[in-house]
Motif scaffolding. Structure first.
Motif, PDB file in Angstrom:
ATOM      1  N   ARG A 247      -1.153  24.051 -38.854  1.00 35.29           N
ATOM      2  CA  ARG A 247      -0.868  25.201 -37.998  1.00 35.29           C
ATOM      3  C   ARG A 247      -1.431  26.478 -38.632  1.00 35.29           C
ATOM      4  O   ARG A 247      -2.004  27.326 -37.934  1.00 35.29           O
ATOM      5  N   ALA A 248      -1.299  26.611 -39.943  1.00 36.61           N
ATOM      6  CA  ALA A 248      -1.823  27.782 -40.647  1.00 36.61           C
ATOM      7  C   ALA A 248      -3.335  27.886 -40.492  1.00 36.61           C
ATOM      8  O   ALA A 248      -3.880  28.974 -40.302  1.00 36.61           O
ATOM      9  N   ASN A 249      -4.023  26.739 -40.561  1.00 36.64           N
ATOM     10  CA  ASN A 249      -5.481  26.747 -40.427  1.00 36.64           C
ATOM     11  C   ASN A 249      -5.902  27.168 -39.015  1.00 36.64           C
ATOM     12  O   ASN A 249      -6.848  27.958 -38.842  1.00 36.64           O
ATOM     13  N   ASP A 250      -5.185  26.669 -38.003  1.00 35.55           N
ATOM     14  CA  ASP A 250      -5.487  27.063 -36.619  1.00 35.55           C
ATOM     15  C   ASP A 250      -5.258  28.565 -36.416  1.00 35.55           C
ATOM     16  O   ASP A 250      -6.075  29.254 -35.795  1.00 35.55           O
ATOM     17  N   LEU A 251      -4.149  29.057 -36.950  1.00 37.71           N
ATOM     18  CA  LEU A 251      -3.841  30.478 -36.800  1.00 37.71           C
ATOM     19  C   LEU A 251      -4.841  31.344 -37.563  1.00 37.71           C
ATOM     20  O   LEU A 251      -5.191  32.436 -37.114  1.00 37.71           O
ATOM     21  N   LYS A 252      -5.300  30.842 -38.694  1.00 41.41           N
ATOM     22  CA  LYS A 252      -6.289  31.583 -39.477  1.00 41.41           C
ATOM     23  C   LYS A 252      -7.581  31.740 -38.679  1.00 41.41           C
ATOM     24  O   LYS A 252      -8.193  32.817 -38.661  1.00 41.41           O
ATOM     25  N   ASN A 253      -8.004  30.677 -38.015  1.00 43.26           N
ATOM     26  CA  ASN A 253      -9.210  30.755 -37.188  1.00 43.26           C
ATOM     27  C   ASN A 253      -9.039  31.755 -36.047  1.00 43.26           C
ATOM     28  O   ASN A 253      -9.945  32.534 -35.742  1.00 43.26           O
ATOM     29  N   GLN A 254      -7.854  31.736 -35.410  1.00 45.03           N
ATOM     30  CA  GLN A 254      -7.585  32.697 -34.335  1.00 45.03           C
ATOM     31  C   GLN A 254      -7.576  34.134 -34.865  1.00 45.03           C
ATOM     32  O   GLN A 254      -8.098  35.045 -34.219  1.00 45.03           O
ATOM     33  N   GLN A 255      -6.981  34.300 -36.046  1.00 47.33           N
ATOM     34  CA  GLN A 255      -6.921  35.625 -36.640  1.00 47.33           C
ATOM     35  C   GLN A 255      -8.322  36.161 -36.955  1.00 47.33           C
ATOM     36  O   GLN A 255      -8.632  37.331 -36.704  1.00 47.33           O
ATOM     37  N   GLU A 256      -9.182  35.301 -37.478  1.00 48.02           N
ATOM     38  CA  GLU A 256     -10.541  35.727 -37.801  1.00 48.02           C
ATOM     39  C   GLU A 256     -11.347  36.054 -36.547  1.00 48.02           C
ATOM     40  O   GLU A 256     -12.162  36.986 -36.555  1.00 48.02           O
ATOM     41  N   GLU A 257     -11.135  35.301 -35.475  1.00 43.49           N
ATOM     42  CA  GLU A 257     -11.795  35.613 -34.202  1.00 43.49           C
ATOM     43  C   GLU A 257     -11.339  36.978 -33.684  1.00 43.49           C
ATOM     44  O   GLU A 257     -12.132  37.771 -33.177  1.00 43.49           O
ATOM     45  N   PHE A 258     -10.049  37.254 -33.814  1.00 42.91           N
ATOM     46  CA  PHE A 258      -9.507  38.543 -33.398  1.00 42.91           C
ATOM     47  C   PHE A 258     -10.119  39.675 -34.227  1.00 42.91           C
ATOM     48  O   PHE A 258     -10.475  40.739 -33.687  1.00 42.91           O
ATOM     49  N   GLN A 259     -10.266  39.458 -35.534  1.00 39.49           N
ATOM     50  CA  GLN A 259     -10.859  40.472 -36.394  1.00 39.49           C
ATOM     51  C   GLN A 259     -12.329  40.707 -36.050  1.00 39.49           C
ATOM     52  O   GLN A 259     -12.800  41.851 -36.057  1.00 39.49           O
ATOM     53  N   ALA A 261     -13.739  40.271 -33.144  1.00 40.08           N
ATOM     54  CA  ALA A 261     -13.790  40.989 -31.868  1.00 40.08           C
ATOM     55  C   ALA A 261     -13.499  42.473 -32.064  1.00 40.08           C
ATOM     56  O   ALA A 261     -14.139  43.341 -31.447  1.00 40.08           O
ATOM     57  N   THR A 262     -12.545  42.774 -32.927  1.00 38.16           N
ATOM     58  CA  THR A 262     -12.215  44.172 -33.209  1.00 38.16           C
ATOM     59  C   THR A 262     -13.384  44.878 -33.883  1.00 38.16           C
ATOM     60  O   THR A 262     -13.726  46.018 -33.550  1.00 38.16           O
ATOM     61  N   ARG A 263     -14.010  44.187 -34.827  1.00 35.16           N
ATOM     62  CA  ARG A 263     -15.147  44.781 -35.525  1.00 35.16           C
ATOM     63  C   ARG A 263     -16.304  45.052 -34.566  1.00 35.16           C
ATOM     64  O   ARG A 263     -16.950  46.113 -34.637  1.00 35.16           O
ATOM     65  N   LYS A 264     -16.558  44.122 -33.653  1.00 36.46           N
ATOM     66  CA  LYS A 264     -17.641  44.298 -32.686  1.00 36.46           C
ATOM     67  C   LYS A 264     -17.344  45.480 -31.774  1.00 36.46           C
ATOM     68  O   LYS A 264     -18.253  46.265 -31.431  1.00 36.46           O
ATOM     69  N   ALA A 265     -16.103  45.607 -31.368  1.00 31.20           N
ATOM     70  CA  ALA A 265     -15.726  46.732 -30.510  1.00 31.20           C
ATOM     71  C   ALA A 265     -15.947  48.065 -31.220  1.00 31.20           C
ATOM     72  O   ALA A 265     -16.370  49.049 -30.605  1.00 31.20           O
ATOM     73  N   ARG A 266     -15.684  48.117 -32.523  1.00 35.17           N
ATOM     74  CA  ARG A 266     -15.920  49.347 -33.277  1.00 35.17           C
ATOM     75  C   ARG A 266     -17.416  49.634 -33.368  1.00 35.17           C
ATOM     76  O   ARG A 266     -17.843  50.788 -33.241  1.00 35.17           O
ATOM     77  N   GLU A 267     -18.205  48.584 -33.616  1.00 33.25           N
ATOM     78  CA  GLU A 267     -19.655  48.774 -33.743  1.00 33.25           C
ATOM     79  C   GLU A 267     -20.278  49.241 -32.434  1.00 33.25           C
ATOM     80  O   GLU A 267     -21.246  50.003 -32.432  1.00 33.25           O
ATOM     81  N   GLU A 268     -19.718  48.788 -31.312  1.00 27.55           N
ATOM     82  CA  GLU A 268     -20.256  49.156 -30.002  1.00 27.55           C
ATOM     83  C   GLU A 268     -19.643  50.435 -29.449  1.00 27.55           C
ATOM     84  O   GLU A 268     -19.990  50.857 -28.333  1.00 27.55           O
ATOM     85  N   GLY A 269     -18.744  51.037 -30.174  1.00 23.73           N
ATOM     86  CA  GLY A 269     -18.151  52.291 -29.737  1.00 23.73           C
ATOM     87  C   GLY A 269     -17.021  52.141 -28.756  1.00 23.73           C
ATOM     88  O   GLY A 269     -16.540  53.151 -28.208  1.00 23.73           O
ATOM     89  N   ARG A 270     -16.576  50.907 -28.495  1.00 26.19           N
ATOM     90  CA  ARG A 270     -15.458  50.695 -27.577  1.00 26.19           C
ATOM     91  C   ARG A 270     -14.107  50.895 -28.253  1.00 26.19           C
ATOM     92  O   ARG A 270     -13.061  50.884 -27.599  1.00 26.19           O
ATOM     93  N   ALA A 271     -14.135  51.045 -29.565  1.00 27.26           N
ATOM     94  CA  ALA A 271     -12.923  51.312 -30.340  1.00 27.26           C
ATOM     95  C   ALA A 271     -13.282  52.334 -31.414  1.00 27.26           C
ATOM     96  O   ALA A 271     -14.432  52.384 -31.864  1.00 27.26           O
ATOM     97  N   PRO A 272     -12.330  53.168 -31.826  1.00 30.92           N
ATOM     98  CA  PRO A 272     -12.639  54.182 -32.845  1.00 30.92           C
ATOM     99  C   PRO A 272     -12.962  53.530 -34.183  1.00 30.92           C
ATOM    100  O   PRO A 272     -12.501  52.422 -34.472  1.00 30.92           O
ATOM    101  N   PRO A 273     -13.770  54.184 -35.014  1.00 29.23           N
ATOM    102  CA  PRO A 273     -14.101  53.617 -36.333  1.00 29.23           C
ATOM    103  C   PRO A 273     -12.862  53.481 -37.208  1.00 29.23           C
ATOM    104  O   PRO A 273     -11.880  54.219 -37.032  1.00 29.23           O
ATOM    105  N   HIS A 274     -12.932  52.530 -38.124  1.00 32.87           N
ATOM    106  CA  HIS A 274     -11.790  52.298 -39.014  1.00 32.87           C
ATOM    107  C   HIS A 274     -11.594  53.477 -39.952  1.00 32.87           C
ATOM    108  O   HIS A 274     -12.557  54.057 -40.470  1.00 32.87           O
TER     109      HIS A 274
END
Length: 335
Positions: A247-259, A261-274
């Protein structure tokens, strides 16, 4: 992850994801510890090497009459104190044998601890483990004053004890395993000074110390008051701690996908920079190097603790209040 322990406030934050970098601040009425964890990692086939580059700092808050020439500590809560400032960098860590399932950890290199008020320095050499295991864990070193005169010898092992001896008070080589008793013991040897001794620790998962276990714990009574970025709320980590490895491995993969997606949104200007929420980068005047300073509000209080007190008061009053300028960084899944 932030918590109180023995009247000590602690607040770390990962201020950068690429490269990974964390800043921390811990304080008590008598000292402050702060710095950054920033390392260069190198995989060498059969081993993994970690070379820390961040600087660690410690401030001792001393009575003003002890050192009236030292800089005064400016605080609305602590009066008539002066600051004695130390800094150092950590040594290289090597992890080997992890492929075979029996990892060995070794530390080696020179650690230079500088007293920026007296200009004294302590130089500790962590000896690398030989191929037969000789010199395993061994530390040797000395203290020099501002004039370059050696004043103390130091020896020990980083997994057992550290001992000092004033120059001129003993005969022969200072052995790392010398038996040193407490100051009140009739068998104690006066020339030896016990600087540190490792305490016995109960068996715990992942070799965690009792203190580390308390930091990882997240009781239901505490959960409503911690920030949504607190790593104790990360579901894959919690599943791993509960022994749910698949379960931890599955959640880790989901967490990395979420990260990602967030990074891509920042690079494309759809989210504010970190931007780090609780720390700001400054130049430390004694070392001339970068230091992450915690943000403060009125009355010299750390902004993190002020925000947490606001959440605590609102929750106690039955109100729902969001943490100010704190993003959701974890997936919303149960471990």
């Amino acid at each position: 992850m932030c918590e109180w322990t023995k009247s000590t406030a602690m607040c770390p934050e990962q201020v950068s994801h690429h490269p990974p970098m964390s800043a921390c601040w811990a304080e008590s009425p008598r000292w402050h510890y702060y710095g950054e964890v920033d390392a260069q990692n190198k995989f060498m086939g059969k081993s993994f090497e970690i070379r820390p580059t961040g600087v660690a700092h410690a401030d001792l808050l001393l009575p003003e009459e002890w050192a009236p020439s030292y800089p005064k500590y400016k605080s609305n809560f602590v009066k008539e104190k002066v600051v004695e400032h130390y800094s150092w960098k950590k040594v290289t860590t090597n992890i080997s044998g992890f492929i075979l399932g029996s990892p060995t950890i070794d530390h080696y290199g020179d650690m230079v601890i500088t007293n920026h008020r007296t200009k004294d320095q302590c130089i500790l050499t962590f000896k690398p483990r030989g191929w037969r295991g000789r010199d395993a864990y061994e530390i040797s070193g000395y203290v020099i004053d501002a004039n370059g005169t050696v004043t103390y010898e130091i020896a020990g092992r980083w997994n057992s004890q550290l001992v000092a001896r004033q120059v001129g008070t003993g005969v022969g080589h200072l052995h790392p395993d010398v038996s040193v008793h407490g100051p009140s013991s009739p068998t104690s040897t006066p020339e030896f000074i016990l600087l540190w001794r490792n305490s016995e620790k109960p068996t715990a998962p992942f070799n965690l110390t009792p203190f580390a276990i308390t930091l990882n714990d997240c009781p239901t009574t505490l959960r409503p008051y911690i920030a949504p970025t607190d790593c104790r709320l990360r579901p894959d980590q919690r599943a791993f701690e509960l022994g749910k490895y698949e379960r931890a491995n599955d959640l880790k993969n989901q967490q990395e996908e979420f990260q990602r997606a967030t990074r891509k949104a920042r690079e494309e200007g759809r989210a504010p920079p970190h931007k780090p929420r609780w720390f700001t980068a400054e130049t430390e005047p004694d070392t001339g190097e970068r230091v992450w300073t915690p943000l403060r509000v009125a009355e010299d209080k750390l902004e993190y603790w002020a925000e947490r007190e606001k959440i605590w008061a609102a929750t106690k009053a039955g109100q729902e209040v969001d943490w100010k300028d704190v993003d959701q960084i974890f997936i919303e899944e149960e471990p």
